[in-house]
Design a protein around this motif. Structure first.
Motif, PDB file in Angstrom:
ATOM      1  N   ALA A 223       0.878  -1.152  -0.444  1.00  0.00           N
ATOM      2  CA  ALA A 223       0.181   0.149  -0.044  1.00  0.00           C
ATOM      3  C   ALA A 223       1.134   1.406   0.231  1.00  0.00           C
ATOM      4  O   ALA A 223       0.173   2.264  -0.624  1.00  0.00           O
ATOM      5  N   THR A 224       2.133   1.554   0.346  1.00  0.00           N
ATOM      6  CA  THR A 224       2.899   2.087   0.568  1.00  0.00           C
ATOM      7  C   THR A 224       4.081   2.398  -0.350  1.00  0.00           C
ATOM      8  O   THR A 224       4.417   3.496  -0.103  1.00  0.00           O
ATOM      9  N   GLY A 225       4.953   1.066  -0.204  1.00  0.00           N
ATOM     10  CA  GLY A 225       6.417   0.978  -1.094  1.00  0.00           C
ATOM     11  C   GLY A 225       6.955   0.888   0.163  1.00  0.00           C
ATOM     12  O   GLY A 225       7.973   0.523  -0.381  1.00  0.00           O
ATOM     13  N   LYS A 226       6.547   1.014   1.279  1.00  0.00           N
ATOM     14  CA  LYS A 226       7.643   1.207   2.150  1.00  0.00           C
ATOM     15  C   LYS A 226       8.266  -0.625   2.110  1.00  0.00           C
ATOM     16  O   LYS A 226       7.577  -0.974   2.499  1.00  0.00           O
ATOM     17  N   LEU A 227       9.994  -0.766   2.536  1.00  0.00           N
ATOM     18  CA  LEU A 227      10.372  -1.924   2.497  1.00  0.00           C
ATOM     19  C   LEU A 227      10.363  -2.287   3.733  1.00  0.00           C
ATOM     20  O   LEU A 227       9.980  -1.261   5.867  1.00  0.00           O
ATOM     21  N   VAL A 228       9.643  -3.435   4.616  1.00  0.00           N
ATOM     22  CA  VAL A 228       9.600  -4.033   5.235  1.00  0.00           C
ATOM     23  C   VAL A 228      10.427  -5.364   5.952  1.00  0.00           C
ATOM     24  O   VAL A 228      11.654  -4.753   6.745  1.00  0.00           O
TER      25      VAL A 228
END
Length: 690
Positions: A223-228
């Motif tokens: 949803a955000t493209g943020k790295l997990v």
């Protein structure tokens, strides 16, 4: 966190065909670059571009240009006319896999060039992610490199596409609207591409892998493209990645050269049976967390919690594609077959595909198949042979040959032993002809040599063509081959060679019939222009240009003059009656009209370089039938459209969609379309006036 190893012993086939180099070449091919200065191809590893290698000569050239006696009034503003991408003829199956899927609405999503494409098989229309022009979308939304992987979410409403290049990016977008949802840019300095990607069953996460010395694995928030998280795969090459279909399980697997690993979203990895022993090219899961891996040796391996639970001998070649749906397993191999099994591995059917099936998806007992030869097919699972094609295209080497027939059809030719005729009004391929008909049905390969046009294909040079000329007077087509041969065919019988002549030893890049239809001029990389009479195709005269290849040529409307541009940026004029160079040709022809404007040098096109002295960056040039517009393609994958004349300071509208070099552009019938071919991206693009 460390990686454990499962204890299960992998089972080997007695007739093991695990040839890694051969299969890797089948999977990815070899990327090379064309050096225009030396007229040779250089491997990706050895290529070191020199920004100044083809610069210079601007002042000298400009002084040789002569203003024609008549031309439209100069206006430096952008043209009022707009063109937008209508259709792309192409599918990237030659070095990619598992990149073709049904969407929720029954459309088909796939990737080619720098685009995500959504095809409606019922109306044969397309939508695009990342295509556009400079007045419509900001360039930040475009992929600026080859899109080499695509995956759709479990609800089939969203797609993720990953690109190659110095700054690989993964974009997430809506398959119905093409709207960008989010992006993730890879920050690893040495990453060259995002090679594969996959969605979790919940749709919350996307996993992907890069092409890097460490072969890193990434998981991002969809949803955000943020790295997990991100972790290296211990330097082991990754080919495929897949998530469990169990929505309550965050398990995913990666596989590649002598490695297979099972990862959790927390970054913990357990190595599967066969680690360090066997190579795998394709992965899929069922709803019970069983993972099925396709081996280089043609075996199917079933894993449960990283332990091997079953092995099935399946294909006589490597398994390149695999999918699971409704208790059925579908596999595609380099033996050009799709095999179908039930959930007990009972064999159900075999479908012959002619070309290697690189991607598989299933909907309502219909298989969606992406083939290595650039085709997309839709076939019922009960059939024995593929017959229904949604797309046909070029697939090997590069595509340079492009021309338009008098009735508006388009002809292309490339390094894949194909000459293809397209119907723009119907948005389909009409005919595919072979450049060389092979006796045993198999393609001949040859050792690469410096004088051969393409080092991207291993096909012999007599199976490759890069120039197409159309004679409206005789309804004939001439193909310029990479071995210096010229073939003559009828427009209505494009698959039959009726005459063949030898113009030189090296490849042919430029070729055109005279407006009166009586002559064919062939510009060769032997640095010559060879003239033929069209009644017998007897060679009548030859002109030596200089020591570099002929890259473009035009005829005057009265068929008495030819002008050429050489690789060394020489702008030369020849009188047809004796084929002698006229040193004052620019001045002596200023009152003449020209049938085409394929030459990138001259008074009317001196602004197409937009202040850049590197003349080598501009490739194909064309003028509209009403001489209102000039279009050109460059090495950055961009098409520029100017008003005519295009002098220094002229502003252009830009068209985006290709990658690498746009080698040829042509205006279509009544200037309602612009057509372009993208060299290494192997696509024909159709831009509609809007």
């Amino acid at each position: 966190m460390g990686c454990g190893t499962a204890d299960s012993q992998i089972i080997d086939r007695a007739d093991d065909i695990d040839n890694e180099d051969e299969i890797l070449n089948e999977l990815y091919g070899e990327k090379v670059f064309y050096d225009k200065q030396t007229d040779v191809y250089i491997s990706e590893k050895a290529y070191k571009p020199d920004p100044g290698e083809r610069t210079g000569g601007a002042k000298t050239l400009a002084s040789t240009f002569v203003e024609p006696a008549k031309h439209p009034a100069f206006n430096p503003d952008e043209p009022e006319d707009n063109y937008e991408l209508e259709y792309v003829y192409g599918y990237r199956g030659y070095d990619c896999r598992q990149n073709l899927y049904f969407t929720e609405s029954g459309r088909v999503a796939y990737c080619v060039a720098s685009l995500g494409v959504v095809l409606d098989p019922h109306t044969n229309t397309q939508r695009f992610f990342a295509a556009g022009h400079s007045t419509k979308q900001p360039a930040s939304q475009y992929h600026d490199g080859d899109v080499v992987c695509l995956a759709v979410s479990s609800d089939r409403k969203l797609a993720a596409t990953g690109q190659a290049g110095k700054k690989p990016v993964l974009n997430v977008w809506d398959v119905e609207t093409g709207a960008l949802r989010c992006s993730h840019a890879v920050t690893q300095k040495l990453a060259k591409a995002i090679v594969c990607c996959a969605w979790s069953a919940s749709g919350r996460h996307i996993a992907f892998a890069d092409k890097h010395d460490k072969y890193n694995i990434y998981v991002i928030d969809a949803a955000t493209g943020k790295l997990v998280f991100t972790k290296p795969n211990d330097g082991q090459q990754i080919i495929d990645i897949a998530w469990s279909k169990n929505q309550h399980n965050n398990l995913f697997a990666v596989c590649g050269i002598k490695n297979i690993g099972f990862w959790t979203i927390g970054g913990y990895c357990t190595r599967g049976a066969g680690q360090g022993k066997k190579s795998f090219a394709a992965l899929t899961f069922d709803e019970n967390d069983t993972c099925y891996a396709g081996g280089f040796n043609g075996n199917i391996y079933a894993f449960k919690k990283a332990a091997l639970s079953n092995t099935v001998t399946a294909h006589k070649g490597a398994i390149i594609s695999i999918c699971w749906s409704s208790d059925r397993l579908y596999t595609g191999g380099t033996d050009n077959y799709i095999l179908i099994f039930d959930n007990t591995f009972r064999y159900l059917n075999r479908i012959y595909t002619k070309s290697c099936p690189r991607s598989l998806d299933i909907r309502d007992d219909n298989l969606l198949v992406g083939l290595r030869d650039g085709s997309i097919s839709l076939v019922p699972t009960s059939e024995a042979v593929l017959t229904n094609y949604l797309m046909k295209s070029h697939h090997d080497g590069e595509v340079w040959g492009l021309n338009i027939t008098e009735d508006g059809n388009v002809i292309t030719a490339g390094d894949d032993n194909k000459v293809m005729v397209w119907a723009p009004s119907e948005r389909r391929n009409k005919v595919v002809g072979a450049i060389k008909v092979l006796e045993n049905g198999s393609e001949k390969v040859e050792e690469r040599a410096a004088h051969k046009a393409s080092a991207v294909t291993m096909l012999s040079s007599d199976q490759c063509a890069r120039a197409v000329a159309v004679n409206a007077k005789t309804a004939e087509v001439a193909l310029g081959l990479n071995n210096g041969q010229v073939q003559i065919r009828d427009i209505g019988g494009i698959d039959v060679v009726k005459k063949s002549v030898k113009a030189g030893e090296r490849w042919i890049e430029a070729m055109a019939y005279s407006p009166n239809g009586e002559h064919l001029a062939v510009g060769t990389h032997d640095s010559a222009v060879v003239l033929y009479s069209t009644d017998t195709y007897h060679q009548t005269r030859t002109a030596k240009v200089d020591s570099t290849p002929v890259i473009s040529l035009d005829w005057s409307n009265d068929s008495k003059y030819i002008r050429v541009v050489s690789q060394s940026n020489k702008y030369l004029f020849f009188t047809v009656d004796n084929m002698e160079q006229d040193p004052n040709g620019a001045a002596n022809t200023k009152g003449l009209d020209w049938a085409t404007q394929s030459c990138k040098l001259g008074w009317s096109v001196q602004g197409i370089f937009e202040g850049n002295n590197d003349f080598g960056e501009i490739n194909g040039v064309a003028i509209s039938s009403k001489e209102k517009l000039i279009a050109c393609g460059n090495d950055n994958g961009v098409i520029s459209i100017f008003r005519n004349p295009c002098l220094k300071g002229s502003k252009a509208k830009k068209l985006y969609g290709h990658t690498h070099s746009v080698v040829r552009v042509k205006f279509g019938l009544n200037d309602q379309h612009i057509f372009s071919v993208g060299g290494q991206d192997k696509t024909l693009m159709q831009w509609r006036k809007c």
